[in-house]
Design a protein around this motif. Structure first.
Motif, PDB file in Angstrom:
ATOM      1  N   MET A   1       0.766  -1.351  -0.054  1.00  0.00           N
ATOM      2  CA  MET A   1       0.027   0.014  -0.015  1.00  0.00           C
ATOM      3  C   MET A   1       0.932   1.140  -0.134  1.00  0.00           C
ATOM      4  N   PHE A   2       2.054   1.189   0.123  1.00  0.00           N
ATOM      5  CA  PHE A   2       3.077   2.262   0.009  1.00  0.00           C
ATOM      6  C   PHE A   2       3.070   2.993  -1.276  1.00  0.00           C
ATOM      7  N   GLU A   3       2.649   2.061  -2.014  1.00  0.00           N
ATOM      8  CA  GLU A   3       2.743   2.664  -3.463  1.00  0.00           C
ATOM      9  C   GLU A   3       1.664   3.676  -3.820  1.00  0.00           C
ATOM     10  N   LEU A   4       0.423   3.651  -2.918  1.00  0.00           N
ATOM     11  CA  LEU A   4      -0.470   4.773  -3.098  1.00  0.00           C
ATOM     12  C   LEU A   4      -0.099   5.828  -2.625  1.00  0.00           C
ATOM     13  N   PHE A   5       0.684   5.829  -1.505  1.00  0.00           N
ATOM     14  CA  PHE A   5       1.035   7.013  -0.901  1.00  0.00           C
ATOM     15  C   PHE A   5       2.337   7.758  -1.825  1.00  0.00           C
ATOM     16  N   GLU A   6       3.087   6.595  -2.405  1.00  0.00           N
ATOM     17  CA  GLU A   6       4.253   7.141  -3.318  1.00  0.00           C
ATOM     18  C   GLU A   6       3.722   7.936  -4.498  1.00  0.00           C
ATOM     19  N   LYS A   7       2.421   7.411  -5.209  1.00  0.00           N
ATOM     20  CA  LYS A   7       1.946   7.752  -6.396  1.00  0.00           C
ATOM     21  C   LYS A   7       1.453   9.285  -5.858  1.00  0.00           C
ATOM     22  N   TYR A   8       0.784   9.589  -4.738  1.00  0.00           N
ATOM     23  CA  TYR A   8       0.290  10.633  -4.151  1.00  0.00           C
ATOM     24  C   TYR A   8       1.414  11.963  -4.024  1.00  0.00           C
ATOM     25  N   LEU A   9       2.656  11.369  -3.404  1.00  0.00           N
ATOM     26  CA  LEU A   9       3.487  12.291  -3.216  1.00  0.00           C
ATOM     27  C   LEU A   9       4.153  12.703  -4.579  1.00  0.00           C
ATOM     28  N   ARG A  10       4.323  11.685  -5.478  1.00  0.00           N
ATOM     29  CA  ARG A  10       4.951  12.213  -6.549  1.00  0.00           C
ATOM     30  C   ARG A  10       3.853  13.092  -7.447  1.00  0.00           C
ATOM     31  N   SER A  11       2.628  13.044  -7.342  1.00  0.00           N
ATOM     32  CA  SER A  11       1.779  13.852  -8.040  1.00  0.00           C
ATOM     33  C   SER A  11       1.816  15.131  -7.641  1.00  0.00           C
ATOM     34  N   ARG A  12       2.281  15.315  -6.305  1.00  0.00           N
ATOM     35  CA  ARG A  12       2.092  16.655  -5.522  1.00  0.00           C
ATOM     36  C   ARG A  12       3.440  17.327  -5.742  1.00  0.00           C
ATOM     37  N   ALA A  13       4.576  16.608  -5.892  1.00  0.00           N
ATOM     38  CA  ALA A  13       5.973  17.238  -5.987  1.00  0.00           C
ATOM     39  C   ALA A  13       7.118  16.267  -6.576  1.00  0.00           C
ATOM     40  N   ALA A  14       8.091  17.007  -6.974  1.00  0.00           N
ATOM     41  CA  ALA A  14       9.220  16.097  -7.258  1.00  0.00           C
ATOM     42  C   ALA A  14      10.030  15.480  -6.570  1.00  0.00           C
ATOM     43  N   PHE A  15       9.892  14.374  -6.072  1.00  0.00           N
ATOM     44  CA  PHE A  15      10.958  13.763  -4.793  1.00  0.00           C
ATOM     45  C   PHE A  15      11.687  12.862  -5.584  1.00  0.00           C
ATOM     46  N   THR A  16      13.079  12.776  -5.274  1.00  0.00           N
ATOM     47  CA  THR A  16      13.976  11.889  -5.689  1.00  0.00           C
ATOM     48  C   THR A  16      13.829  10.524  -5.349  1.00  0.00           C
ATOM     49  N   ASP A  17      14.335   9.590  -5.812  1.00  0.00           N
ATOM     50  CA  ASP A  17      14.139   8.089  -5.438  1.00  0.00           C
ATOM     51  C   ASP A  17      14.889   7.932  -4.057  1.00  0.00           C
ATOM     52  N   GLY A  18      15.604   8.552  -3.764  1.00  0.00           N
ATOM     53  CA  GLY A  18      16.460   8.574  -2.567  1.00  0.00           C
ATOM     54  C   GLY A  18      15.641   8.989  -1.540  1.00  0.00           C
ATOM     55  N   GLU A  19      15.018  10.341  -1.864  1.00  0.00           N
ATOM     56  CA  GLU A  19      14.098  10.775  -0.615  1.00  0.00           C
ATOM     57  C   GLU A  19      12.863   9.715  -0.704  1.00  0.00           C
ATOM     58  N   MET A  20      12.302   9.288  -1.663  1.00  0.00           N
ATOM     59  CA  MET A  20      11.168   8.385  -1.629  1.00  0.00           C
ATOM     60  C   MET A  20      11.461   6.985  -0.879  1.00  0.00           C
ATOM     61  N   GLN A  21      12.929   6.771  -0.872  1.00  0.00           N
ATOM     62  CA  GLN A  21      13.126   5.539   0.039  1.00  0.00           C
ATOM     63  C   GLN A  21      13.279   5.991   1.317  1.00  0.00           C
ATOM     64  N   GLN A  22      13.831   7.024   1.645  1.00  0.00           N
ATOM     65  CA  GLN A  22      13.756   7.407   2.931  1.00  0.00           C
ATOM     66  C   GLN A  22      12.254   7.532   3.542  1.00  0.00           C
ATOM     67  N   LEU A  23      11.141   7.895   2.732  1.00  0.00           N
ATOM     68  CA  LEU A  23       9.963   8.075   3.596  1.00  0.00           C
ATOM     69  C   LEU A  23       9.499   6.720   3.695  1.00  0.00           C
ATOM     70  N   GLU A  24       9.794   5.889   2.620  1.00  0.00           N
ATOM     71  CA  GLU A  24       9.029   4.515   2.796  1.00  0.00           C
ATOM     72  C   GLU A  24       9.986   3.664   3.959  1.00  0.00           C
ATOM     73  N   ALA A  25      11.145   4.073   4.221  1.00  0.00           N
ATOM     74  CA  ALA A  25      11.735   3.396   5.500  1.00  0.00           C
ATOM     75  C   ALA A  25      11.016   3.600   6.852  1.00  0.00           C
ATOM     76  N   VAL A  26      10.288   4.887   6.834  1.00  0.00           N
ATOM     77  CA  VAL A  26       9.704   5.243   8.027  1.00  0.00           C
ATOM     78  C   VAL A  26       8.237   5.215   7.953  1.00  0.00           C
ATOM     79  N   SER A  27       7.699   4.506   6.960  1.00  0.00           N
ATOM     80  CA  SER A  27       6.236   4.389   6.827  1.00  0.00           C
ATOM     81  C   SER A  27       5.771   3.127   7.331  1.00  0.00           C
ATOM     82  N   VAL A  28       4.662   2.931   7.913  1.00  0.00           N
ATOM     83  CA  VAL A  28       4.260   1.816   8.581  1.00  0.00           C
ATOM     84  C   VAL A  28       2.643   1.760   7.988  1.00  0.00           C
ATOM     85  N   VAL A  29       2.367   0.592   7.165  1.00  0.00           N
ATOM     86  CA  VAL A  29       0.813   0.472   6.730  1.00  0.00           C
ATOM     87  C   VAL A  29       0.120  -0.067   7.603  1.00  0.00           C
ATOM     88  N   LYS A  30      -1.170   0.479   7.937  1.00  0.00           N
ATOM     89  CA  LYS A  30      -1.936   0.107   8.995  1.00  0.00           C
ATOM     90  C   LYS A  30      -3.224  -0.362   8.328  1.00  0.00           C
TER      91      LYS A  30
END
Lengths: 190, 190
Positions: A1-30
């Motif tokens: 489900m992180f993919e949906l969050f990533e899709k949202y984030l990329r639609s709102r601003a230009a994140f690098t892949d590295g930044e996206m990985q940092q975000l994924e590392a701290v994300s918890v899906v519930k």
DNA sequence: GCTTTTTTTTGACAAATGTCAATGGAGCGA
DNA sequence: TCGCTCCATTGACATTTGTCAAAAAAAAGC
């Protein structure tokens, strides 16, 4: 489900892949089942919560047991109690799922660290805050200016998608009227 | 009057003398007499406005001629129409002076340039937005949950200073009730 | 498919709030 | 100081909205 969050984030601003990985590392899906709490009044809210799918409501319960809905949050919205988050005080709100829901949670400590490290994220958050404030002003204007019928009409115009999936009595609560009043308004609508 | 603005800024964050000079360079002090407009509905709002002294109100006028007050702003508050500011659309609001008032105006174009150049300023603005959002949530909660009497009691608790200098009929308008209703509530208060 | 729960609707009545008109007082400006 | 405008209050009455109880309709669970 992180993919949906990533899709949202990329639609709102230009994140690098590295930044996206940092975000994924701290994300918890519930995952939440319908009626399940994300936050109960009295607890301290310490997350940033992105709704990947489903629908949540934020509400209080008054002395008479009546519920008052502060906010709804559907996919691609954020939710939580920023008052509790920033003050560290117990929340006065409950948040629960109106439908089966999936949220992405990031502990605020880690979120703030990333906000410092990723200017793009910080700008996005500030933009969301700005938009939230503008939306609040619109709602306040309706609350102090409109009749019950006008409030409902404006709600339909502003959030047509909500009306289709949220029970009427919750819409009534959100608009600050009883479910009977809303029912009667709907009967008399053209 | 820039000194009052400077005092406020220094109390909220650590600006360097150079940054303060940049701010002063783009600041324009404007004096308003009681009842004078700062913004009229239909005009585009292009400033950031800090209230150095006095008191302003932001309001709409509905089809029946009734006024609905969205906000008050006294010394050390900011005012304006962020909706118009960020969209470039004509404002639906009027802002006028309840007392003789002094405001510090900064054209938004220059303000945004300084916001980019001065991280401290950017953080301050974001913090103000955050606080404004929290305050809006409190007001929405009151509007949808409280009776007229409860709204007035909460107003007195939250803004005791306002009650002393703002005419009752404007307080009533801010709370979304008529001046007669507020008068009757006050008569029955302990 | 059947049962149970939730949600919506309805009616009768109550309470809260608004509307209209009038009054008196306070404060402001000439 | 006088006159005027603005403001707050009051009463009578209208309207809106809420409360309570019940039933119907819809949705959910098994």
């Amino acid at each position: 489900m992180f993919e949906l969050f990533e899709k949202y984030l990329r639609s709102r601003a230009a994140f690098t892949d590295g930044e996206m990985q940092q975000l994924e590392a701290v994300s918890v899906v519930k995952k939440l089942r319908k009626r399940q709490y994300l936050l109960q009044a009295g607890d301290v809210w310490v997350y940033n919560a992105f709704v990947a799918s489903g629908c949540l409501r934020t509400y209080t319960v008054d002395a008479k047991g009546a519920e008052h809905i502060l906010n709804f949050a559907i996919e691609n919205w954020w939710t939580g109690d920023r008052q509790s988050l920033t003050s560290g005080q117990p929340s006065r709100f409950n948040i629960d799922a109106i439908e089966d829901t999936t949220v992405v949670l990031i502990k605020n400590e880690e979120f703030e660290r990333l906000r410092q490290a990723i200017p793009t994220l910080n700008e996005l958050v500030n933009d969301i805050l700005h938009r939230s404030f503008l939306a609040s002003q619109i709602r306040i204007h309706a609350a102090i200016s409109y009749s019950a019928e006008e409030k409902y009409r404006q709600f339909l115009t502003q959030f047509p998608a909500f009306a289709l999936r949220i029970p009427q009595h919750m819409v009534a609560s959100y608009l600050g009227m009883t479910t009977e009043t809303l029912s009667r308004i709907r009967r008399n609508l053209v």
